[in-house]
Write a protein that holds these residues in place. Structure first.
Motif, PDB file in Angstrom:
ATOM      1  N   PRO A  15       2.083  -4.416  -1.838  1.00  0.00           N
ATOM      2  CA  PRO A  15       1.946  -6.232  -1.790  1.00  0.00           C
ATOM      3  C   PRO A  15       0.770  -6.514  -0.864  1.00  0.00           C
ATOM      4  O   PRO A  15      -0.492  -7.687  -1.236  1.00  0.00           O
ATOM      5  CB  PRO A  15       2.991  -6.875  -1.755  1.00  0.00           C
ATOM      6  CG  PRO A  15       3.599  -6.273  -1.043  1.00  0.00           C
ATOM      7  CD  PRO A  15       3.262  -4.454  -1.431  1.00  0.00           C
ATOM      8  N   PHE A  16       0.294  -5.165   0.287  1.00  0.00           N
ATOM      9  CA  PHE A  16      -0.626  -6.908   1.679  1.00  0.00           C
ATOM     10  C   PHE A  16      -2.094  -6.052   1.147  1.00  0.00           C
ATOM     11  O   PHE A  16      -2.705  -6.433   1.935  1.00  0.00           O
ATOM     12  CB  PHE A  16       0.255  -6.172   2.673  1.00  0.00           C
ATOM     13  CG  PHE A  16       2.498  -5.757   2.801  1.00  0.00           C
ATOM     14  CD1 PHE A  16       2.405  -7.565   3.226  1.00  0.00           C
ATOM     15  CD2 PHE A  16       2.601  -4.921   2.380  1.00  0.00           C
ATOM     16  CE1 PHE A  16       3.724  -7.559   2.813  1.00  0.00           C
ATOM     17  CE2 PHE A  16       3.752  -5.670   2.472  1.00  0.00           C
ATOM     18  CZ  PHE A  16       4.560  -6.563   3.049  1.00  0.00           C
ATOM     19  N   GLU A  17      -2.042  -5.296  -0.143  1.00  0.00           N
ATOM     20  CA  GLU A  17      -3.686  -4.464  -0.175  1.00  0.00           C
ATOM     21  C   GLU A  17      -4.686  -5.682  -0.288  1.00  0.00           C
ATOM     22  O   GLU A  17      -5.867  -5.836   0.512  1.00  0.00           O
ATOM     23  CB  GLU A  17      -3.429  -3.543  -0.935  1.00  0.00           C
ATOM     24  CG  GLU A  17      -3.614  -2.276  -0.724  1.00  0.00           C
ATOM     25  CD  GLU A  17      -3.314  -0.807  -0.682  1.00  0.00           C
ATOM     26  OE1 GLU A  17      -3.616  -0.598  -1.806  1.00  0.00           O
ATOM     27  OE2 GLU A  17      -2.264  -0.148  -0.205  1.00  0.00           O
ATOM     28  N   ASP A  18      -4.219  -6.729  -1.339  1.00  0.00           N
ATOM     29  CA  ASP A  18      -5.512  -7.737  -1.862  1.00  0.00           C
ATOM     30  C   ASP A  18      -4.968  -9.040  -0.782  1.00  0.00           C
ATOM     31  O   ASP A  18      -5.868 -10.217  -2.024  1.00  0.00           O
ATOM     32  CB  ASP A  18      -5.084  -7.173  -3.594  1.00  0.00           C
ATOM     33  CG  ASP A  18      -5.469  -5.793  -3.431  1.00  0.00           C
ATOM     34  OD1 ASP A  18      -6.502  -5.194  -3.221  1.00  0.00           O
ATOM     35  OD2 ASP A  18      -4.555  -5.729  -5.136  1.00  0.00           O
ATOM     36  N   VAL A  19      -4.458  -9.227  -0.191  1.00  0.00           N
ATOM     37  CA  VAL A  19      -4.375 -10.389   0.549  1.00  0.00           C
ATOM     38  C   VAL A  19      -4.607 -10.347   1.849  1.00  0.00           C
ATOM     39  O   VAL A  19      -4.108  -8.842   2.338  1.00  0.00           O
ATOM     40  CB  VAL A  19      -2.635 -10.655   0.530  1.00  0.00           C
ATOM     41  CG1 VAL A  19      -2.801 -11.237  -1.359  1.00  0.00           C
ATOM     42  CG2 VAL A  19      -1.662 -10.434   0.812  1.00  0.00           C
ATOM     43  N   GLU A  20      -4.782 -11.450   2.451  1.00  0.00           N
ATOM     44  CA  GLU A  20      -4.920 -10.776   4.289  1.00  0.00           C
ATOM     45  C   GLU A  20      -3.711 -11.047   4.459  1.00  0.00           C
ATOM     46  O   GLU A  20      -2.606 -11.698   3.776  1.00  0.00           O
ATOM     47  CB  GLU A  20      -5.568 -12.323   4.727  1.00  0.00           C
ATOM     48  CG  GLU A  20      -7.345 -12.540   4.858  1.00  0.00           C
ATOM     49  CD  GLU A  20      -8.145 -13.680   5.025  1.00  0.00           C
ATOM     50  OE1 GLU A  20      -7.511 -14.744   6.222  1.00  0.00           O
ATOM     51  OE2 GLU A  20      -8.453 -14.449   4.759  1.00  0.00           O
ATOM     52  N   VAL A  21      -3.363 -10.276   5.577  1.00  0.00           N
ATOM     53  CA  VAL A  21      -2.154 -10.027   6.300  1.00  0.00           C
ATOM     54  C   VAL A  21      -1.877 -10.799   7.882  1.00  0.00           C
ATOM     55  O   VAL A  21      -2.837  -9.918   8.773  1.00  0.00           O
ATOM     56  CB  VAL A  21      -1.367  -8.628   6.308  1.00  0.00           C
ATOM     57  CG1 VAL A  21       0.159  -8.802   7.136  1.00  0.00           C
ATOM     58  CG2 VAL A  21      -0.979  -8.884   4.672  1.00  0.00           C
ATOM     59  N   HIS A  22      -1.729 -11.964   8.144  1.00  0.00           N
ATOM     60  CA  HIS A  22      -1.153 -12.405   9.761  1.00  0.00           C
ATOM     61  C   HIS A  22       0.058 -11.851  10.083  1.00  0.00           C
ATOM     62  O   HIS A  22       1.295 -12.596   9.453  1.00  0.00           O
ATOM     63  CB  HIS A  22      -1.643 -13.720   9.555  1.00  0.00           C
ATOM     64  CG  HIS A  22      -3.367 -14.012   9.145  1.00  0.00           C
ATOM     65  ND1 HIS A  22      -4.363 -14.036   9.884  1.00  0.00           N
ATOM     66  CD2 HIS A  22      -2.986 -14.359   8.250  1.00  0.00           C
ATOM     67  CE1 HIS A  22      -4.927 -14.803   9.124  1.00  0.00           C
ATOM     68  NE2 HIS A  22      -4.680 -14.722   8.042  1.00  0.00           N
ATOM     69  N   VAL A  23       0.201 -11.893  11.398  1.00  0.00           N
ATOM     70  CA  VAL A  23       1.772 -11.142  11.960  1.00  0.00           C
ATOM     71  C   VAL A  23       1.755 -12.133  12.852  1.00  0.00           C
ATOM     72  O   VAL A  23       0.065 -11.918  13.351  1.00  0.00           O
ATOM     73  CB  VAL A  23       2.116  -9.805  12.540  1.00  0.00           C
ATOM     74  CG1 VAL A  23       3.338  -9.601  12.895  1.00  0.00           C
ATOM     75  CG2 VAL A  23       1.821  -8.461  10.957  1.00  0.00           C
ATOM     76  N   HIS A  24       2.224 -12.811  12.919  1.00  0.00           N
ATOM     77  CA  HIS A  24       3.076 -13.583  14.350  1.00  0.00           C
ATOM     78  C   HIS A  24       4.142 -13.320  14.638  1.00  0.00           C
ATOM     79  O   HIS A  24       5.197 -12.976  14.215  1.00  0.00           O
ATOM     80  CB  HIS A  24       2.554 -15.572  13.733  1.00  0.00           C
ATOM     81  CG  HIS A  24       2.042 -15.692  12.356  1.00  0.00           C
ATOM     82  ND1 HIS A  24       0.646 -16.701  12.799  1.00  0.00           N
ATOM     83  CD2 HIS A  24       1.353 -15.063  11.787  1.00  0.00           C
ATOM     84  CE1 HIS A  24      -0.094 -16.479  11.903  1.00  0.00           C
ATOM     85  NE2 HIS A  24       0.679 -15.615  10.712  1.00  0.00           N
ATOM     86  N   ILE A  25       3.933 -13.582  16.288  1.00  0.00           N
ATOM     87  CA  ILE A  25       5.383 -12.900  17.007  1.00  0.00           C
ATOM     88  C   ILE A  25       6.061 -14.855  17.514  1.00  0.00           C
ATOM     89  O   ILE A  25       5.534 -15.661  18.209  1.00  0.00           O
ATOM     90  CB  ILE A  25       5.120 -12.131  17.854  1.00  0.00           C
ATOM     91  CG1 ILE A  25       3.931 -11.629  17.535  1.00  0.00           C
ATOM     92  CG2 ILE A  25       6.283 -11.957  18.767  1.00  0.00           C
ATOM     93  CD1 ILE A  25       5.455  -9.863  16.618  1.00  0.00           C
ATOM     94  N   GLN A  26       7.126 -14.560  16.995  1.00  0.00           N
ATOM     95  CA  GLN A  26       7.452 -15.540  17.586  1.00  0.00           C
ATOM     96  C   GLN A  26       8.895 -14.825  19.288  1.00  0.00           C
ATOM     97  O   GLN A  26      10.016 -14.186  18.783  1.00  0.00           O
ATOM     98  CB  GLN A  26       9.123 -16.020  16.707  1.00  0.00           C
ATOM     99  CG  GLN A  26      10.018 -17.434  16.282  1.00  0.00           C
ATOM    100  CD  GLN A  26      11.342 -18.354  16.156  1.00  0.00           C
ATOM    101  OE1 GLN A  26      11.604 -16.962  15.563  1.00  0.00           O
ATOM    102  NE2 GLN A  26      11.118 -19.098  16.149  1.00  0.00           N
ATOM    103  N   HIS A  27       8.255 -15.750  19.627  1.00  0.00           N
ATOM    104  CA  HIS A  27       9.402 -15.069  20.782  1.00  0.00           C
ATOM    105  C   HIS A  27      10.087 -15.526  21.554  1.00  0.00           C
ATOM    106  O   HIS A  27      10.694 -14.384  22.429  1.00  0.00           O
ATOM    107  CB  HIS A  27       7.695 -15.331  21.530  1.00  0.00           C
ATOM    108  CG  HIS A  27       6.543 -14.896  21.973  1.00  0.00           C
ATOM    109  ND1 HIS A  27       6.651 -13.269  23.001  1.00  0.00           N
ATOM    110  CD2 HIS A  27       5.155 -15.525  21.749  1.00  0.00           C
ATOM    111  CE1 HIS A  27       4.998 -12.950  22.315  1.00  0.00           C
ATOM    112  NE2 HIS A  27       4.428 -14.115  21.737  1.00  0.00           N
ATOM    113  N   GLU A  28      11.320 -16.864  20.535  1.00  0.00           N
ATOM    114  CA  GLU A  28      12.582 -16.578  21.135  1.00  0.00           C
ATOM    115  C   GLU A  28      12.636 -17.198  19.971  1.00  0.00           C
ATOM    116  O   GLU A  28      12.326 -17.757  19.423  1.00  0.00           O
ATOM    117  CB  GLU A  28      12.605 -17.756  22.202  1.00  0.00           C
ATOM    118  CG  GLU A  28      12.829 -16.997  23.306  1.00  0.00           C
ATOM    119  CD  GLU A  28      12.957 -18.112  24.333  1.00  0.00           C
ATOM    120  OE1 GLU A  28      14.009 -18.310  24.315  1.00  0.00           O
ATOM    121  OE2 GLU A  28      11.952 -18.924  25.419  1.00  0.00           O
TER     122      GLU A  28
END
Ligand code: UTP
Length: 288
Positions: A87-100
Motif C-alpha cells: 500500500p505504500f508504493e503509490d503514495v508518499e510515506v512520511h514517518v514521524h517520531i513521537q518522542h514521548e
C-alpha cells in the motif's frame, strides 16, 4: 472543499498492555491471522483516497520491515495480492517520531507540520472490517472511505462510531448524538454515567484548524485528554459529526483477550479458514 489527501496512522504508543510481545513486535504490526494490522490500515486509507500516509511511530519501534520493499515476498508467494502487500508504493510515506507517548493529540501534532488540508486519523491498533478476505484476494475496509464521504458532504470534522455492550462503555470515548451531531463526549465514563453505548472507534476526519487548536488545547494542560478537548471545541462551535459504522467488526490488538478474540472471530468469517477452523474448534470445545 479541500479533499482529504493525508492519513495519519497513529502508532506512537508504548503498547504496555501487550508487553512483553510489544517490546519486540509493535502491536500495530501484530497480525490478524496473517495480515499485519498496519497493512490493513494503510490499504483502508489508500482506498479512502489518501495520497500521503503519515506513520507516527516511537523511538523504540522499528516498522521498517512493514514499510519496506515487498517484491521479495511476491517472489516466494506469487499468489499473494500485490496491492495488499504494497500500500505504500503509490503514495508518499512520511514517518514521524513521537518522542514521548503523551497521547493521541500529541501524536497527531507530530505529523501536522507538512499537512495543510483535512486529514484522516486511524488508530494503529484498531482494525475495522466489513469484509473478511484472504491475503490472496484482499478487499480493504471501507470504514475510512465512509468517513471521507461524510466529510465531503458536510464539511465538518467527524468521528467513526460503533455500538458496544452497555457494560463495556468504560473503556471508550462515549458520545450522545442527535442526527449526526455529537452533543456530548464522555471519556471512559462509569457505566451508570454513560450517555449511550455509542463509542468512538478509532477513525476520524479532522480539519486543518487542528494544527492551531492543538496549540491552544496544549498537552501540558490537557495531557492525554488533548484530543478530546480538540473535539469538544469543534462540538461547541461549528460542529462535530458522528458517523455510525454499523456492520463492521472491530478488532483491537492492544490487549491480549481482544487480540485473541479478533483472531477467532476473523477466522470464523474468512472463507479460506472457516471450515477447517470451525471443525477444529468444535472438537476442541467438545474435549472440555
Ligand atoms: P492506546 O492508548 O491504546 O495505546 O492508543 P498505548 O498507549 O500504546 O497503550 P498502552 O496503554 O501502553 O497499553 C491507541 C493508538 O494510539 C497510539 C498507539 O500506538 C495506538 O496505536 N498512540 C497512543 C500514540 O501514537 N501515541 C500516544 O501517545 C498514545
Amino acid at each position: 472543499m479541500t479533499a482529504v489527501q493525508d492519513a495519519l496512522l497513529v502508532a506512537g504508543g508504548l503498547g504496555t498492555r501487550m508487553l512483553p510481545t510489544s517490546a519486540s513486535v509493535p502491536k500495530e504490526a501484530l497480525p490478524l491471522v496473517d495480515i499485519p494490522a498496519l497493512l490493513h490500515l494503510a490499504r483502508e486509507a489508500v482506498a479512502a483516497g489518501a495520497k500521503r500516509l503519515h506513520i507516527i511511530s516511537s523511538p523504540r519501534k522499528d516498522l521498517s520491515a512493514l514499510l519496506g520493499d515487498h517484491a521479495w515476498l511476491l517472489e516466494r508467494r506469487p499468489e499473494l495480492d500485490p496491492q495488499m502487500l504494497s500500500p505504500f508504493e503509490d503514495v508518499e510515506v512520511h514517518v514521524h517520531i513521537q518522542h514521548e507517548p503523551l497521547g493521541l493529540g500529541n501524536a497527531i501534532q507530530c505529523a501536522l507540520e507538512p499537512i495543510s488540508g483535512p486529514f484522516l486519523v486511524l488508530l494503529g491498533d484498531n482494525i475495522l472490517l466489513n469484509e473478511h478476505t484472504a491475503p490472496t484476494s484482499f478487499t480493504p475496509s471501507n470504514a475510512s472511505r465512509q468517513l471521507v464521504e461524510h466529510f465531503n458532504e458536510h464539511g465538518l470534522p467527524c468521528a467513526g462510531l460503533l455500538q458496544v455492550n452497555p457494560s463495556d462503555v468504560s473503556s471508550y470515548g462515549v458520545v450522545r448524538i442527535e442526527g449526526h451531531r455529537i452533543l456530548e463526549i464522555c471519556e471512559k465514563p462509569a457505566v451508570q454515567d454513560a450517555p449511550s453505548n455509542l463509542v468512538m472507534c478509532g477513525r476520524y476526519v479532522f480539519t486543518s484548524d487542528a494544527k492551531s487548536l492543538l496549540l491552544t488545547y496544549d498537552v501540558e494542560t490537557y495531557g492525554e485528554l488533548q484530543s478530546i478537548a480538540l473535539q469538544q471545541h469543534w462540538m461547541n462551535n461549528d460542529g462535530l459529526h458522528g458517523v455510525e459504522l454499523s456492520g463492521y467488526q472491530w478488532y483491537d490488538s492492544g490487549k491480549p483477550l481482544p487480540w485473541l478474540q479478533a483472531q477467532v472471530d476473523h477466522a470464523l468469517r474468512r472463507e479460506d479458514l472457516r471450515e477447517g477452523f470451525r471443525s477444529w474448534l468444535e472438537n476442541r470445545l467438545a474435549d472440555d
